[in-house]
Design a protein around this motif. Structure first.
Motif, PDB file in Angstrom:
ATOM      1  N   LYS A  35       0.860  -1.180   0.000  1.00 60.13           N
ATOM      2  CA  LYS A  35       0.000   0.000   0.000  1.00 60.13           C
ATOM      3  C   LYS A  35       0.896   1.229   0.000  1.00 60.13           C
ATOM      4  N   ILE A  36       0.797   2.003  -1.061  1.00 63.17           N
ATOM      5  CA  ILE A  36       1.628   3.190  -1.229  1.00 63.17           C
ATOM      6  C   ILE A  36       0.708   4.368  -1.507  1.00 63.17           C
ATOM      7  N   GLY A  37       0.786   5.376  -0.663  1.00 63.81           N
ATOM      8  CA  GLY A  37      -0.048   6.560  -0.853  1.00 63.81           C
ATOM      9  C   GLY A  37      -1.536   6.251  -0.901  1.00 63.81           C
ATOM     10  N   GLY A  38      -1.973   5.294  -0.126  1.00 68.24           N
ATOM     11  CA  GLY A  38      -3.384   4.944  -0.075  1.00 68.24           C
ATOM     12  C   GLY A  38      -3.846   3.989  -1.162  1.00 68.24           C
ATOM     13  N   GLU A  39      -2.945   3.586  -2.071  1.00 69.04           N
ATOM     14  CA  GLU A  39      -3.305   2.663  -3.152  1.00 69.04           C
ATOM     15  C   GLU A  39      -2.524   1.363  -3.023  1.00 69.04           C
ATOM     16  N   TRP A  40      -3.196   0.247  -3.331  1.00 69.92           N
ATOM     17  CA  TRP A  40      -2.537  -1.055  -3.336  1.00 69.92           C
ATOM     18  C   TRP A  40      -1.857  -1.260  -4.682  1.00 69.92           C
ATOM     19  N   LYS A  41      -0.562  -1.582  -4.646  1.00 69.31           N
ATOM     20  CA  LYS A  41       0.252  -1.787  -5.846  1.00 69.31           C
ATOM     21  C   LYS A  41       0.889  -3.173  -5.792  1.00 69.31           C
ATOM     22  N   LEU A  42       1.059  -3.770  -6.960  1.00 66.95           N
ATOM     23  CA  LEU A  42       1.748  -5.047  -7.057  1.00 66.95           C
ATOM     24  C   LEU A  42       3.247  -4.798  -6.902  1.00 66.95           C
ATOM     25  N   ALA A  43       3.872  -5.477  -5.955  1.00 67.30           N
ATOM     26  CA  ALA A  43       5.303  -5.315  -5.736  1.00 67.30           C
ATOM     27  C   ALA A  43       6.091  -6.496  -6.305  1.00 67.30           C
ATOM     28  N   ALA A  44       5.521  -7.678  -6.223  1.00 64.76           N
ATOM     29  CA  ALA A  44       6.126  -8.888  -6.783  1.00 64.76           C
ATOM     30  C   ALA A  44       4.986  -9.721  -7.364  1.00 64.76           C
TER      31      ALA A  44
END
Length: 145
Positions: A129-138
């Motif tokens: 979760k970055i800046g309130g948004e869920w992002k795919l990291a791997a």
């Protein structure tokens, strides 16, 4: 109040407090997956790449690792030439903390060409979760169930 009733009340409060964040994560990840599929199917690979963290890594089957948004966008653009009508089924989302989660699921898509066939497999994604948004990291996937 008896000790047993207090204990039950405490357990209910604890379960409610821990289940809420997990359900919120699962819901947000489901929305991100739906957005991923919509962008992929319409051919917006820059949009797909924006769903990943800046330093994300993808692990395509039988291929080298792909690192970073631009390279991940190009990876998905090349994959779209092979197939479409993508479907994802989330089997499990495990909360790893307030800003991290692990998702396990299955996928399927139809190949393109004169004799289309369904390809299916499994995947694992680590979300941040970055800046309130869920992002795919791997993001790792391979064929077969």
């Amino acid at each position: 109040m008896t000790i047993a009733i207090r204990w039950i009340a405490l357990v209910i409060v604890f379960l409610t407090a821990t289940a809420g964040p997990t359900l919120a994560q699962k819901s947000a990840i489901a929305a991100a997956n739906a957005k991923w599929i919509a962008l992929f199917e319409k051919g917006d690979f820059d949009g797909v790449a924006q769903l990943y963290t800046v330093d994300a890594t993808a692990f395509p089957p039988d291929s080298p690792m792909v690192k970073g948004r631009p390279a991940i966008g190009k990876l998905w653009e090349s994959m779209a030439k092979q197939g479409g009508n993508t479907k994802l089924i989330t089997l499990e989302v495990k909360r790893l903390g307030p800003s991290a989660a692990r998702e396990i699921g299955t996928f399927s898509f139809m190949t393109k060409g004169p004799s289309p066939k369904e390809v299916s497999g499994k995947y694992l994604v680590v979300w941040e979760k970055i800046g309130g948004e869920w992002k795919l990291a791997a993001d790792i996937w391979n064929n077969g169930r």
